[in-house]
Design an enzyme around this catalytic site. Structure first.
Site, short mmCIF file in Angstrom:
data_model
loop_
_atom_site.label_atom_id
_atom_site.label_comp_id
_atom_site.label_asym_id
_atom_site.label_seq_id
_atom_site.Cartn_x
_atom_site.Cartn_y
_atom_site.Cartn_z
N ASP A 367 -2.88 64.80 50.78
CA ASP A 367 -3.40 64.48 49.44
C ASP A 367 -3.25 62.98 49.18
O ASP A 367 -3.18 62.17 50.12
CB ASP A 367 -2.67 65.34 48.39
CG ASP A 367 -3.49 65.59 47.14
OD1 ASP A 367 -3.51 64.71 46.27
OD2 ASP A 367 -4.15 66.66 47.03
N LYS A 477 -10.96 66.86 49.91
CA LYS A 477 -10.72 67.16 48.49
C LYS A 477 -11.20 65.94 47.70
O LYS A 477 -10.59 64.87 47.79
CB LYS A 477 -9.23 67.41 48.25
CG LYS A 477 -8.87 67.69 46.80
CD LYS A 477 -7.38 68.01 46.69
CE LYS A 477 -6.91 68.14 45.26
NZ LYS A 477 -5.45 68.26 45.18
N TRP A 478 -12.28 66.12 46.97
CA TRP A 478 -12.91 65.02 46.23
C TRP A 478 -12.44 65.10 44.78
O TRP A 478 -12.88 65.96 44.03
CB TRP A 478 -14.43 65.17 46.34
CG TRP A 478 -15.27 64.15 45.61
CD1 TRP A 478 -15.04 63.56 44.41
CD2 TRP A 478 -16.54 63.64 46.05
NE1 TRP A 478 -16.06 62.72 44.08
CE2 TRP A 478 -17.01 62.75 45.07
CE3 TRP A 478 -17.34 63.87 47.18
CZ2 TRP A 478 -18.23 62.09 45.17
CZ3 TRP A 478 -18.55 63.21 47.27
CH2 TRP A 478 -18.98 62.32 46.28
N ASP A 479 -11.55 64.20 44.43
CA ASP A 479 -10.91 64.24 43.11
C ASP A 479 -11.62 63.30 42.13
O ASP A 479 -12.40 62.42 42.55
CB ASP A 479 -9.44 63.82 43.29
CG ASP A 479 -8.52 64.39 42.23
OD1 ASP A 479 -9.01 64.86 41.20
OD2 ASP A 479 -7.28 64.32 42.43
N MET A 480 -11.36 63.44 40.86
CA MET A 480 -11.96 62.56 39.84
C MET A 480 -11.06 62.69 38.61
O MET A 480 -11.09 63.68 37.92
CB MET A 480 -13.38 63.05 39.54
CG MET A 480 -14.25 62.10 38.77
SD MET A 480 -13.88 62.06 37.04
CE MET A 480 -14.66 63.56 36.44
N ASP A 549 -4.37 71.96 37.79
CA ASP A 549 -3.10 71.39 38.26
C ASP A 549 -1.93 72.27 37.85
O ASP A 549 -0.81 72.08 38.32
CB ASP A 549 -2.89 69.99 37.66
CG ASP A 549 -3.60 68.93 38.48
OD1 ASP A 549 -4.03 69.22 39.60
OD2 ASP A 549 -3.73 67.79 37.98
C1 DGJ Z 1 -5.08 65.31 40.56
C2 DGJ Z 1 -5.27 66.57 41.34
O1 DGJ Z 1 -5.64 67.61 40.50
C3 DGJ Z 1 -3.99 66.88 42.10
O2 DGJ Z 1 -4.12 68.08 42.79
C4 DGJ Z 1 -3.70 65.75 43.03
O3 DGJ Z 1 -4.68 65.66 44.02
C5 DGJ Z 1 -3.59 64.46 42.26
N1 DGJ Z 1 -4.75 64.23 41.45
C6 DGJ Z 1 -3.40 63.30 43.19
O4 DGJ Z 1 -3.42 62.10 42.54
#
Ligand code: DGJ
Length: 735
Positions: A367, A477-480, A549
């Site tokens: 991550d 895993k493409w986060d935002m 989360d």
């Molecule tokens: C937010 C995501 O929802 C988490 O699972 C994790 O990847 C964090 N960002 C990492 O900064």
């Protein structure tokens, strides 16, 4: 053909075994609605449902006629400003300043399959026989523009999809100020509205209200579909429950700003519409330019809410998700975030991976924290190269180890964002979305890159493309992690600022499209501070989403229960995390954490280096159990049996596609002393077949017994299953 055109009455009847959708051409050339609901005889006509009524103060279309008023007419894509005083589905501004438009029927086409909406996520069919599409073309001779309305009816599903497009055929500029995806006018108001509301850590809880005269609705103006309001709602009859009664579902395949509106007038009519939020939106069209709205998916169920959800689940699994992962079971992953946060390096990752592999984990996900100067959330975003201090042997140092351990490797990115403390920002401070005359707001110390600008997206694409080309990566895993503020794009002329939000999300889609085409074997999981962009638009590209989360098992009951109103279990990332839980500090047994996480896409997110021996054994068993039943959990039919909002015992169940495996999960939210007994009735079983209960004890049941009498939920069953007494799985096989 499941679409009939009754020429003499200018009436279209879209139908299949379950539903009918009847529309007609109104005397003024607009399109009216006659009926939507359970199938009725498609060879009959229903023009008598078009009622012309005299009402004082109404405005009428034709001189000398006091009957035909748009105000009293149910319409498919109404315009404001003629004789309808309700809100219109669209608004076009002309060079003259006029906002009046009058699109009249010009032609129509009925075709097999579905038409394609360029550059947008959408449902699709693999075989043209699976759906039929009606495209109605309307023309406004003053504006010299066309409006096209698209209706697709699926062959074997109670589903109609809707969208529209505008095409400018004149030399004069027109500006679209509002373009909803659909409008549906209903002939009464006896509905209860269900929506999925929440916030970070409590996404998509189910909320209800009875609709009333006036406007009710919800929206996002955050640049993302949002954790607060999901782009879905349902209108059910007051007596509709999970397994009986009528309900209409509306789901928008879009990940940006949206509006959902239910407008009840004072004449017993309900107007429903959904689409791109008209605020901060305007789109200019020059000669021969066309604008397409996102697609909305309308489901009709006369078998309650659960059937509506099952229809969405199979549609989104089979006709929205694409590529290799559409039909492949999803790997059980271990994610490093809750275990190590930013405190990662080669040694720690190798150790975590080694222990993960011993448990049966299939995919190791690195991550946040692996790139640039990313030692906390203040720096690094934007610099997509490996941090050599943490990983002196580069990413291959850990990837080779992980692959040698028999696991695939996945990695986290947040491509739309930048920290000010990054080389990217230092080189391109003007690449963030901001108004140069004002101070930009931040969330988590980060700023949004201006994805409405092609050069910004191309740069980021090249970095991610390189990452995927250089390494053996099988999952992204493409986060935002923030919403858009100070929405202003430096390079856009002032009068084009209304395009920024939409162009932003179109370019997110474009980048996803390019990456998924170039790397078809990579599994993408979308994420936005958990589930702040859990929507069908994302699922078109990334067939799974990090649900929230909040990984507390009891909290997850509400989140996963609500999410299941629209989204299939296979799309929901659900992880077993450490205890006490990092978000709510609750203690739950490993069993209960597993029993909740199974009903989704199972993963683990805890420090497996610290596990006690008996915890390791339990996790090994959980993973074995999930692998044995993975097809059922990921592709089976899901039933919500008792909701976690108003019951102390919540229950849900999955039935495998071959109908042989049935798993009922029961969860006790609070333990009480000296409780009474409770029975849970199963659903969707074969009345006359025998089912063997294998867990938590052995017993034989007939299907009718399980459905009509139910299983007695004994305290002993909960005890058998762990030490917190809070959940039990009943695992049955049809003999
Ligand atoms: C937010 C995501 O929802 C988490 O699972 C994790 O990847 C964090 N960002 C990492 O900064």
């Amino acid at each position: 053909m499941p679409i009939i055109f009754h020429k003499e009455l200018q009436e279209f009847h879209l139908y299949n075994e379950e539903i009918s959708y009847v529309i007609h051409i109104l005397p003024n050339g607009h399109i009216g609605n006659l009926y939507f609901g359970k199938r009725i005889d498609p060879y009959k006509t229903y023009n008598h449902l078009f009622e012309e009524t005299f009402r004082p103060l109404a405005a009428y279309v034709y001189e000398g006629d006091n009957g035909f008023s748009l105000q009293n007419t149910r319409q498919e894509y109404p315009t404001f400003g003629l004789s309808d005083f309700r809100k219109g589905a669209f608004l076009i501004k002309q060079e003259s300043g006029s906002e009046i438009s009058d699109f009249k029927y010009e032609s129509h086409k009925i075709m097999k399959g579905k038409s394609v909406l360029p550059n947008l996520p959408q449902t699709y069919v693999e075989n043209k026989e699976e759906a039929t599409t009606l495209e109605i073309v309307l023309f406004d001779e003053v504006i010299e523009s066309k409006l096209k309305l698209y209706f697709t009816i699926f062959e074997d599903r109670p589903v109609v999809t809707r969208s529209s497009s505008f095409l400018n055929l004149s030399n004069k500029l027109i500006t679209i100020e509002k373009a909803m995806s659909f409008n549906l006018d209903l002939p009464d108001t006896n509905y209860n509205m269900i929506q999925l509301n929440g916030a970070w850590g409590r996404e998509r809880h189910v909320h209800n209200r009875n609709i009333k005269e006036g406007t009710q609705g919800f929206y996002s103006l955050k640049g993302a579909s949002s954790a607060e309001f999901n782009p879905f709602f349902a209108l059910r009859r007051p007596n509709t429950d999970e397994f009986s009664g009528e309900v209409l579902g509306f789901s928008l395949i879009y990940s940006g700003n949206f509006a959902a509106e239910v407008d009840v007038d004072t004449y017993n009519q309900t107007r429903v519409m959904m689409g791109i939020h008209p605020d901060r939106f305007s789109w200019k069209l020059n000669l021969n330019e066309e604008f397409y709205t996102p697609e909305a998916v309308i489901v009709y169920s006369d078998r309650g809410l659960n059937y509506m959800s099952n229809v969405y689940h199979s549609l989104y699994r089979e006709c929205l998700m694409r590529g290799k992962w559409k039909n492949s079971v999803r790997p059980i992953l271990l994610n490093s975030w809750e275990a190590l946060s930013f405190s990662i390096d080669e040694e720690k990752i190798k150790k975590l991976a080694t222990n993960a592999s011993k448990l049966g984990i299939e995919l190791f996900v690195l991550d946040d924290g692996w790139f640039g100067e990313r030692n906390n959330d203040k720096a690094g975003l934007g610099d997509w190269t490996v941090n050599k201090e943490k990983f002196p042997n580069g990413l291959n140092g850990i990837i080779n180890c992980i692959n040698d351990l028999g696991m695939n490797f996945g990695i986290w990115i947040e491509p739309e964002m930048v920290n000010k403390d990054s080389n990217l920002y230092r080189n391109h401070p003007d690449w963030i979305i901001h108004d140069p005359t004002r101070r930009p707001s931040h969330t988590r110390n980060q700023y949004t890159l201006d994805f409405s600008r092609d050069e910004v997206v191309e740069y980021i694409y090249s970095k991610i493309e390189k990452l995927l080309s250089d390494y053996n990566i099988s999952y992204i895993k493409w986060d935002m992690n923030r919403y858009i503020t100070e929405c202003y794009s430096k390079t856009k002329e002032n009068n084009l600022q209304g395009t920024v939000y939409h162009k932003y999300i179109l370019n997110v889609y474009k980048m996803y499209d390019k990456l998924t085409k170039k790397f078809p074997n990579v599994l993408f999981e979308s994420c936005s501070s958990g589930g702040a962009r859990f929507d069908p638009g994302m699922l078109y590209y990334a067939p799974q989403t990090w649900t929230s989360d909040n990984t507390d098992a009891i909290e997850r009951l509400k989140i996963q229960y609500g999410t299941s109103f629209v989204y299939p279990l296979i799309s929901m990332g659900s992880h077993v995390s450490e205890c006490p839980n990092q978000q709510v500090f609750r203690e739950t047994s490993l069993e209960t954490r597993g029993n909740v996480a199974y009903f989704g896409n199972l993963g683990y997110e805890l420090n497996v280096n610290n596990l006690l021996d008996d915890e390791k054994e339990k996790i090994i068993k959980q993973i074995q159990f999930y692998k044995e039943n993975r097809e059922a959990f990921q592709y089976g039919e899901f039933y919500r049996i008792k909701n976690p909002y108003s019951n102390n015992i919540a229950a849900w169940m999955i039935k495998s596609k071959d109908e042989k495996t049935v798993i009922l999960g029961c969860y006790k939210i609070l333990n009480h002393a000296n409780e009474g007994k409770e029975r849970i009735k199963l659903v969707g079983l074969d009345t006359n077949e025998t089912y063997k209960l294998n867990h938590p004890y052995e017993k034989y049941f007939k299907g009718d017994e399980l459905m009509n009498i139910g299983i007695s939920i004994n305290n002993e069953d909960f005890c058998n299953n762990g030490n917190d007494f809070s959940s039990v799985l009943y695992v049955l096989r049809k003999l």
